[in-house]
Design a protein around this motif. Structure first.
Motif, PDB file in Angstrom:
ATOM      1  N   LEU A 551      -0.405 -12.318  -5.314  1.00  0.00           N
ATOM      2  CA  LEU A 551      -1.237 -11.628  -4.543  1.00  0.00           C
ATOM      3  C   LEU A 551      -0.544 -10.465  -3.707  1.00  0.00           C
ATOM      4  O   LEU A 551       0.642 -10.576  -3.358  1.00  0.00           O
ATOM      5  CB  LEU A 551      -1.701 -12.798  -3.268  1.00  0.00           C
ATOM      6  CG  LEU A 551      -2.108 -13.960  -3.528  1.00  0.00           C
ATOM      7  CD1 LEU A 551      -2.457 -14.891  -2.709  1.00  0.00           C
ATOM      8  CD2 LEU A 551      -3.673 -13.908  -4.446  1.00  0.00           C
ATOM      9  N   VAL A 552      -1.343  -9.220  -3.594  1.00  0.00           N
ATOM     10  CA  VAL A 552      -0.656  -8.250  -3.164  1.00  0.00           C
ATOM     11  C   VAL A 552      -1.520  -8.072  -1.922  1.00  0.00           C
ATOM     12  O   VAL A 552      -2.672  -7.881  -1.920  1.00  0.00           O
ATOM     13  CB  VAL A 552      -0.839  -6.898  -4.261  1.00  0.00           C
ATOM     14  CG1 VAL A 552      -0.072  -5.478  -3.345  1.00  0.00           C
ATOM     15  CG2 VAL A 552      -0.439  -7.194  -5.496  1.00  0.00           C
ATOM     16  N   MET A 553      -0.783  -8.005  -0.738  1.00  0.00           N
ATOM     17  CA  MET A 553      -1.444  -7.916   0.564  1.00  0.00           C
ATOM     18  C   MET A 553      -0.971  -6.556   1.175  1.00  0.00           C
ATOM     19  O   MET A 553       0.070  -6.044   0.879  1.00  0.00           O
ATOM     20  CB  MET A 553      -0.945  -9.097   1.460  1.00  0.00           C
ATOM     21  CG  MET A 553      -1.435 -10.618   1.075  1.00  0.00           C
ATOM     22  SD  MET A 553      -0.954 -11.699   2.308  1.00  0.00           S
ATOM     23  CE  MET A 553      -1.936 -11.220   3.614  1.00  0.00           C
ATOM     24  N   LYS A 554      -2.177  -6.007   1.977  1.00  0.00           N
ATOM     25  CA  LYS A 554      -1.980  -5.046   2.783  1.00  0.00           C
ATOM     26  C   LYS A 554      -2.720  -5.095   3.988  1.00  0.00           C
ATOM     27  O   LYS A 554      -4.069  -5.409   3.842  1.00  0.00           O
ATOM     28  CB  LYS A 554      -2.101  -3.729   1.990  1.00  0.00           C
ATOM     29  CG  LYS A 554      -1.753  -2.276   2.626  1.00  0.00           C
ATOM     30  CD  LYS A 554      -1.975  -1.269   1.791  1.00  0.00           C
ATOM     31  CE  LYS A 554      -1.581  -0.014   2.598  1.00  0.00           C
ATOM     32  NZ  LYS A 554      -1.760   1.488   2.033  1.00  0.00           N
ATOM     33  N   ASP A 555      -2.104  -4.869   5.288  1.00  0.00           N
ATOM     34  CA  ASP A 555      -3.038  -5.087   6.585  1.00  0.00           C
ATOM     35  C   ASP A 555      -3.665  -6.282   6.532  1.00  0.00           C
ATOM     36  O   ASP A 555      -5.122  -6.210   7.008  1.00  0.00           O
ATOM     37  CB  ASP A 555      -3.920  -3.668   6.563  1.00  0.00           C
ATOM     38  CG  ASP A 555      -3.009  -2.533   6.709  1.00  0.00           C
ATOM     39  OD1 ASP A 555      -2.026  -2.445   7.233  1.00  0.00           O
ATOM     40  OD2 ASP A 555      -3.658  -1.476   6.138  1.00  0.00           O
ATOM     41  N   SER A 566      -0.796  -7.801 -15.768  1.00  0.00           N
ATOM     42  CA  SER A 566      -2.011  -7.143 -15.492  1.00  0.00           C
ATOM     43  C   SER A 566      -2.032  -6.120 -14.463  1.00  0.00           C
ATOM     44  O   SER A 566      -2.794  -5.292 -14.396  1.00  0.00           O
ATOM     45  CB  SER A 566      -3.004  -8.459 -15.451  1.00  0.00           C
ATOM     46  OG  SER A 566      -3.083  -9.063 -14.020  1.00  0.00           O
ATOM     47  N   LEU A 567      -1.291  -6.551 -13.449  1.00  0.00           N
ATOM     48  CA  LEU A 567      -0.945  -5.689 -12.138  1.00  0.00           C
ATOM     49  C   LEU A 567      -0.499  -4.383 -12.475  1.00  0.00           C
ATOM     50  O   LEU A 567      -0.973  -3.406 -12.068  1.00  0.00           O
ATOM     51  CB  LEU A 567      -0.432  -6.422 -11.106  1.00  0.00           C
ATOM     52  CG  LEU A 567      -1.075  -7.560 -10.360  1.00  0.00           C
ATOM     53  CD1 LEU A 567      -0.360  -8.357  -9.585  1.00  0.00           C
ATOM     54  CD2 LEU A 567      -2.476  -7.121  -9.603  1.00  0.00           C
ATOM     55  N   GLY A 571      -2.073  -0.234 -12.628  1.00  0.00           N
ATOM     56  CA  GLY A 571      -1.389   0.973 -11.886  1.00  0.00           C
ATOM     57  C   GLY A 571      -1.697   1.114 -10.637  1.00  0.00           C
ATOM     58  O   GLY A 571      -1.821   2.331 -10.241  1.00  0.00           O
ATOM     59  N   GLY A 572      -2.004  -0.081  -9.850  1.00  0.00           N
ATOM     60  CA  GLY A 572      -2.166   0.285  -8.354  1.00  0.00           C
ATOM     61  C   GLY A 572      -1.027  -0.081  -7.386  1.00  0.00           C
ATOM     62  O   GLY A 572       0.034   0.690  -7.834  1.00  0.00           O
ATOM     63  N   PHE A 573      -1.469  -0.387  -6.275  1.00  0.00           N
ATOM     64  CA  PHE A 573      -0.516  -0.507  -5.517  1.00  0.00           C
ATOM     65  C   PHE A 573       0.592  -1.484  -5.928  1.00  0.00           C
ATOM     66  O   PHE A 573       2.122  -1.102  -5.452  1.00  0.00           O
ATOM     67  CB  PHE A 573      -1.050  -1.298  -3.872  1.00  0.00           C
ATOM     68  CG  PHE A 573      -0.055  -1.088  -2.893  1.00  0.00           C
ATOM     69  CD1 PHE A 573      -0.003   0.187  -2.218  1.00  0.00           C
ATOM     70  CD2 PHE A 573       0.486  -2.442  -2.332  1.00  0.00           C
ATOM     71  CE1 PHE A 573       0.761   0.072  -1.115  1.00  0.00           C
ATOM     72  CE2 PHE A 573       1.510  -2.399  -1.308  1.00  0.00           C
ATOM     73  CZ  PHE A 573       1.509  -1.115  -0.244  1.00  0.00           C
ATOM     74  N   TYR A 574       0.668  -2.560  -6.458  1.00  0.00           N
ATOM     75  CA  TYR A 574       1.780  -3.625  -6.988  1.00  0.00           C
ATOM     76  C   TYR A 574       2.558  -2.448  -7.973  1.00  0.00           C
ATOM     77  O   TYR A 574       3.942  -2.660  -7.868  1.00  0.00           O
ATOM     78  CB  TYR A 574       1.245  -4.548  -7.769  1.00  0.00           C
ATOM     79  CG  TYR A 574       1.949  -5.485  -8.440  1.00  0.00           C
ATOM     80  CD1 TYR A 574       3.037  -6.482  -7.488  1.00  0.00           C
ATOM     81  CD2 TYR A 574       2.552  -5.268  -9.656  1.00  0.00           C
ATOM     82  CE1 TYR A 574       4.027  -7.252  -7.970  1.00  0.00           C
ATOM     83  CE2 TYR A 574       3.254  -6.278 -10.429  1.00  0.00           C
ATOM     84  CZ  TYR A 574       4.225  -7.093  -9.356  1.00  0.00           C
ATOM     85  OH  TYR A 574       5.330  -7.511  -9.903  1.00  0.00           O
ATOM     86  N   ALA A 575       1.879  -1.777  -8.859  1.00  0.00           N
ATOM     87  CA  ALA A 575       2.834  -1.101  -9.915  1.00  0.00           C
ATOM     88  C   ALA A 575       3.583  -0.065  -8.993  1.00  0.00           C
ATOM     89  O   ALA A 575       4.654   0.269  -9.430  1.00  0.00           O
ATOM     90  CB  ALA A 575       1.986  -0.215 -10.722  1.00  0.00           C
TER      91      ALA A 575
END
Length: 586
Positions: A551-555, A566-567, A571-575
């Motif tokens: 789980l990638v959390m922000k705010d 898969s994350l 290519g998003g925030f986790y990457a």
């Protein structure tokens, strides 16, 4: 403001009397002994006056009568000493039992206070209330028992004895006495405020000292010594000022009242001499009367001292009662069942939570975890990772939505059973003063020697334990003493290994361990987490690659969710987070 202080004092006194009530029999016994002590003490001046009258005539000394009077005086003195000894013993017993009860109540209440209260108050201030303030309260209570009872009874007794000798001189003494009460009352109002500020500032100073000593390495590393010294001196200066004012106001009480009593004594002496000349009194009776006047004024001095000490005691007691009045954790709902045979299915449904109403943190948080899954939670500092852990363990309750385990809302089951089904290893290690064996078996005190050693082996702690002077019997100090941070964390991991529950929480559990040990610990964790629902909070993303769901959390929101591969493909925030840690230096 004065009315408010008086009202607060009355409330505090009511509560103190409530603390005394269980010991009413001992209080009555102390009161009876005080009466016996005072009566025997006040009987001695009568005997002394009789002795004076037996020898006052020139060449006319009644030796037979004088010896009888001396014998009676000796018996009265011996009786007074015995009664006073028993009275003081009983008063000490009452006081220290009350203080013991109050300390026990306070310590128990600290353990059931919400974590939000503990987080919002300096540890030093709480320690000051439990130790210093209760000690101050004890001093005032003891003085009240030892001097207040005796003082009041002495005043009443001397008035009765003086009335039996001469009515008019007695009225002179009684009419002048209220002046001393007026002076003492005026001064005591000043002392309470100063003693209250003194107690509060003392707690502030204790808090700063505890904070500095607990983090002295950080203070020195950042060159904060001078700033810390300035802060300490500022608080210490205020404490000295309040202490000086409190002591000043309390110290002028006794001299002021003593001056009044000396004036009363002088007036009685002059009036008595004229009465003797007029034939209204014998010399022996005047001697007895002067002795009673002195004994009558003495308790006022003691009582004013008690009043001064009581101001300090009331201020300290008020701080303790204020702590006891803080609402405890909401009790388990009546008839709440215990969680049993937990499989580890955890669901968070539309969860809302914030530490402060005006500051939003977690909003509309949804998560379904199947039994045995490994859930990693990552994200920048302050995104809510540790808050999710606090909510899972019910250290805080959600402000909206619900959290359930195996379909049961965790607010509907007992806290103890919920927490028993979780094993926690945190970044902040905690070890108690005691042996290494006791620390590993902290959650399982009945564990066998073989089980403790096996848990230590699995946590890779056995080898360094055996290198210590007494092995598992080595005594370590508070918070691990001289152990390294990594060693302390290994012991905390062994503590969980010893009693593996169906669900695990690992909050930065390997942050203080070197890379080689971390590899071994990860293997141990893999074995430990097999078949168990696990929540892993980590900044070092290398530790969570094998998680079933990340789980990638922000705010306070889940912005991404999936496996490690898969994350990365997304290519998003986790990457971005992962590449920032493992990108080659360029």
């Amino acid at each position: 403001m004065r009315n408010k202080n008086s009202r607060n004092n009355r409330e505090v006194m009511k509560r103190i009397l409530g603390c005394i009530r269980p010991y009413w029999f001992l209080v009555l016994l102390s009161l009876l002994l005080a009466v016996i002590t005072v009566v025997l003490t006040l009987y001695i001046p009568i005997l002394t006056g009789q002795a004076v009258d037996l020898i006052v005539g020139k060449g006319d000394v009644n030796f037979t009568g004088l010896l009888a009077v001396i014998r009676n005086i000796a018996v009265a003195i011996a009786g007074t000493a015995v009664a006073q000894w028993f009275m003081n013993h009983i008063n000490n017993k009452i006081t220290y039992h009350i203080v013991q009860d109050l300390r026990t109540r306070t310590f128990h209440h600290l353990q059931v206070l919400p974590l939000s209260y503990i987080d919002a108050h300096p540890a030093g201030d709480l320690i000051s209330r439990v130790i210093t303030d209760i000690e101050q309260f004890s001093d005032g209570l003891l003085m009240g028992f030892t001097q207040l009872f005796t003082g009041v009874i002495t005043i009443v007794g001397t008035i009765l004895f003086m009335l039996s000798i001469n009515l008019w001189i007695t009225l002179v003494v009684v009419c002048l006495s209220p002046l001393s009460f007026f002076i003492a009352g005026f001064i005591s109002k000043k002392t309470f405020t100063m003693f209250k500020k003194q107690s509060e500032t003392r707690g502030e100073l204790t808090g700063l000292t505890d904070e500095m000593l607990g983090n002295l390495k950080v203070v020195q590393a950042f060159g904060h010594q001078e700033k810390a010294q300035e802060e300490f001196e500022e608080i210490n200066s205020r404490l000295a000022e309040y202490s000086l004012k409190a002591t000043f106001f309390s110290s002028i009480t006794n001299p002021a009242t003593r001056f009044m009593y000396a004036a009363i004594y002088a007036g009685v002496t002059i009036a008595g001499c004229f009465t003797v000349i007029g034939g209204g009194l014998t010399i022996g009776q005047l001697t007895s009367f002067l002795s009673y006047t002195n004994q009558y004024t003495k308790p006022f001095n003691e009582i004013t001292g008690v009043i001064t000490e009581l101001q300090n005691s009331l201020a300290s007691a008020a701080r303790v009662f204020q702590l006891l009045d803080e609402p405890a954790l909401l009790k388990d709902v009546p008839g709440a069942p215990a969680l049993e045979n937990v499989q580890g299915k955890v669901s968070l449904n539309q969860v809302y939570f914030s530490y402060l109403p005006e500051v939003r943190l977690i909003e509309d948080f949804n998560l379904d975890v199947c039994p045995g899954q490994r859930i990693a939670i990552v994200g920048p500092t302050g995104c809510g990772k540790t808050t999710v852990i606090n909510l899972l363990m019910r250290f805080y309750d959600v402000t909206g939505g619900s959290i359930s385990v195996d379909g049961c809302d965790i607010r509907e089951v007992t806290r103890e059973s919920l927490r028993t089904n979780y094993g926690m290893v945190l970044q902040e290690t905690w070890l108690k003063s005691g042996t290494i064996r006791e620390n590993i078996a902290y959650g399982s005190p009945d564990a066998s020697e073989e089980e403790i050693i096996q848990a230590a082996r699995e946590a890779h702690a056995h080898s360094f334990i055996m290198r210590m002077p007494d092995g598992y019997d080595t005594v370590i100090g508070e918070d691990g003493g001289s152990l390294s941070q990594g060693q302390k964390q290994l012991l905390c991991i062994a503590r969980v290994m010893l009693n593996l529950p169906p669900m695990l929480i690992l909050d930065e559990a390997t942050s203080s361990i070197d890379t080689m040990t971390e590899i071994r610990i990860q293997k141990a964790f893999a074995k430990m987490m097999k078949g168990r629902t696990s929540f892993i909070v980590a900044h070092r993303l290398s530790t969570i690659r094998e998680s079933d769901v990340i789980l990638v959390m922000k705010d306070g929101h889940i912005i991404e969710q999936g496996t490690h591969e898969s994350l990365l493909e997304k290519g998003g925030f986790y990457a971005e987070l992962y590449n920032s840690q493992f990108a080659p230096a360029g």
